[in-house]
Design a protein around this motif. Structure first.
Motif, PDB file in Angstrom:
ATOM      1  N   ARG A  34       4.732  -9.998  -9.999  1.00 39.95           N
ATOM      2  CA  ARG A  34       5.084 -10.558  -8.689  1.00 39.95           C
ATOM      3  C   ARG A  34       4.823  -9.588  -7.542  1.00 39.95           C
ATOM      4  N   HIS A  35       4.614  -8.307  -7.830  1.00 40.36           N
ATOM      5  CA  HIS A  35       4.378  -7.309  -6.791  1.00 40.36           C
ATOM      6  C   HIS A  35       2.909  -7.217  -6.379  1.00 40.36           C
ATOM      7  N   TYR A  36       2.042  -7.970  -7.047  1.00 43.35           N
ATOM      8  CA  TYR A  36       0.607  -7.916  -6.772  1.00 43.35           C
ATOM      9  C   TYR A  36       0.102  -9.262  -6.286  1.00 43.35           C
ATOM     10  N   GLU A  37      -0.862  -9.231  -5.382  1.00 42.44           N
ATOM     11  CA  GLU A  37      -1.478 -10.464  -4.910  1.00 42.44           C
ATOM     12  C   GLU A  37      -2.487 -11.007  -5.914  1.00 42.44           C
ATOM     13  N   LEU A  38      -3.015 -10.134  -6.762  1.00 40.10           N
ATOM     14  CA  LEU A  38      -4.052 -10.475  -7.727  1.00 40.10           C
ATOM     15  C   LEU A  38      -5.284 -11.046  -7.028  1.00 40.10           C
ATOM     16  N   VAL A  39      -5.760 -10.281  -6.077  1.00 38.14           N
ATOM     17  CA  VAL A  39      -6.991 -10.605  -5.366  1.00 38.14           C
ATOM     18  C   VAL A  39      -8.027  -9.542  -5.719  1.00 38.14           C
ATOM     19  N   PRO A  40      -9.312  -9.864  -5.565  1.00 37.28           N
ATOM     20  CA  PRO A  40     -10.339  -8.872  -5.872  1.00 37.28           C
ATOM     21  C   PRO A  40     -10.051  -7.527  -5.193  1.00 37.28           C
ATOM     22  N   GLY A  41     -10.173  -6.485  -5.982  1.00 39.42           N
ATOM     23  CA  GLY A  41      -9.898  -5.139  -5.490  1.00 39.42           C
ATOM     24  C   GLY A  41      -8.551  -4.598  -5.916  1.00 39.42           C
ATOM     25  N   ASP A  42      -7.608  -5.480  -6.257  1.00 38.01           N
ATOM     26  CA  ASP A  42      -6.310  -5.007  -6.763  1.00 38.01           C
ATOM     27  C   ASP A  42      -6.546  -4.259  -8.072  1.00 38.01           C
ATOM     28  N   GLU A  43      -5.852  -3.143  -8.246  1.00 35.58           N
ATOM     29  CA  GLU A  43      -5.936  -2.386  -9.492  1.00 35.58           C
ATOM     30  C   GLU A  43      -4.766  -1.433  -9.589  1.00 35.58           C
ATOM     31  N   SER A  44      -4.495  -0.991 -10.794  1.00 32.17           N
ATOM     32  CA  SER A  44      -3.413  -0.042 -11.009  1.00 32.17           C
ATOM     33  C   SER A  44      -3.586   0.620 -12.371  1.00 32.17           C
ATOM     34  N   ALA A  45      -2.976   1.776 -12.517  1.00 32.93           N
ATOM     35  CA  ALA A  45      -2.999   2.486 -13.795  1.00 32.93           C
ATOM     36  C   ALA A  45      -2.055   1.799 -14.776  1.00 32.93           C
ATOM     37  N   VAL A  46      -2.310   1.999 -16.074  1.00 33.59           N
ATOM     38  CA  VAL A  46      -1.476   1.493 -17.157  1.00 33.59           C
ATOM     39  C   VAL A  46      -0.933   2.713 -17.899  1.00 33.59           C
ATOM     40  N   TYR A  47       0.366   2.700 -18.207  1.00 32.30           N
ATOM     41  CA  TYR A  47       1.019   3.851 -18.832  1.00 32.30           C
ATOM     42  C   TYR A  47       1.620   3.476 -20.181  1.00 32.30           C
ATOM     43  N   ASP A  48       1.661   4.458 -21.091  1.00 34.28           N
ATOM     44  CA  ASP A  48       2.301   4.235 -22.386  1.00 34.28           C
ATOM     45  C   ASP A  48       3.803   4.482 -22.253  1.00 34.28           C
ATOM     46  N   SER A  49       4.532   4.415 -23.360  1.00 32.24           N
ATOM     47  CA  SER A  49       5.984   4.569 -23.325  1.00 32.24           C
ATOM     48  C   SER A  49       6.434   5.972 -22.947  1.00 32.24           C
ATOM     49  N   GLU A  50       5.523   6.927 -22.986  1.00 35.02           N
ATOM     50  CA  GLU A  50       5.844   8.293 -22.564  1.00 35.02           C
ATOM     51  C   GLU A  50       5.305   8.569 -21.162  1.00 35.02           C
ATOM     52  N   TYR A  51       4.952   7.500 -20.448  1.00 39.69           N
ATOM     53  CA  TYR A  51       4.484   7.540 -19.060  1.00 39.69           C
ATOM     54  C   TYR A  51       3.205   8.354 -18.871  1.00 39.69           C
ATOM     55  N   ARG A  52       2.344   8.298 -19.888  1.00 39.27           N
ATOM     56  CA  ARG A  52       1.010   8.908 -19.778  1.00 39.27           C
ATOM     57  C   ARG A  52       0.030   7.798 -19.448  1.00 39.27           C
ATOM     58  N   GLU A  53      -0.881   8.068 -18.524  1.00 36.42           N
ATOM     59  CA  GLU A  53      -1.876   7.063 -18.168  1.00 36.42           C
ATOM     60  C   GLU A  53      -2.816   6.834 -19.347  1.00 36.42           C
ATOM     61  N   VAL A  54      -2.922   5.580 -19.779  1.00 32.43           N
ATOM     62  CA  VAL A  54      -3.761   5.233 -20.925  1.00 32.43           C
ATOM     63  C   VAL A  54      -4.818   4.184 -20.585  1.00 32.43           C
ATOM     64  N   GLY A  55      -4.862   3.756 -19.338  1.00 32.15           N
ATOM     65  CA  GLY A  55      -5.855   2.767 -18.950  1.00 32.15           C
ATOM     66  C   GLY A  55      -5.638   2.278 -17.541  1.00 32.15           C
ATOM     67  N   ARG A  56      -6.323   1.165 -17.222  1.00 30.96           N
ATOM     68  CA  ARG A  56      -6.234   0.567 -15.891  1.00 30.96           C
ATOM     69  C   ARG A  56      -6.400  -0.941 -16.012  1.00 30.96           C
ATOM     70  N   TRP A  57      -5.878  -1.644 -15.029  1.00 33.58           N
ATOM     71  CA  TRP A  57      -6.208  -3.052 -14.881  1.00 33.58           C
ATOM     72  C   TRP A  57      -6.791  -3.218 -13.487  1.00 33.58           C
ATOM     73  N   ARG A  58      -7.597  -4.274 -13.336  1.00 30.35           N
ATOM     74  CA  ARG A  58      -8.189  -4.536 -12.031  1.00 30.35           C
ATOM     75  C   ARG A  58      -8.609  -5.998 -11.948  1.00 30.35           C
TER      76      ARG A  58
END
Length: 64
Positions: A34-58
């Motif tokens: 709900r915090h994202y508009e989900l429009v082209p260009g939106d992206e964010s990092a994805v974190y594991d349970s230990e808060y390490r960056e393991v990927g991205r969505w866009r």
């Protein structure tokens, strides 16, 4: 438009319990959807349970 989620399965937490970690990542992302508009260009990092960056969505493409 396309939604892309990339997660590296080489991360320590993901190699121990890939289904559990991927499930947690998807639940966390869905809970914050709900915090994202989900429009082209939106992206964010994805974190594991230990808060390490393991990927991205866009979001790619053009809005119709």
């Amino acid at each position: 438009m396309r939604f892309l989620l990339e997660v590296s399965l080489d991360d320590a937490a993901l190699t121990k319990d890939p289904a559990g970690e991927l499930g947690r990542i998807l639940r966390y992302w869905a809970g914050n959807l709900r915090h994202y508009e989900l429009v082209p260009g939106d992206e964010s990092a994805v974190y594991d349970s230990e808060y390490r960056e393991v990927g991205r969505w866009r979001v790619e493409g053009q809005a119709e």
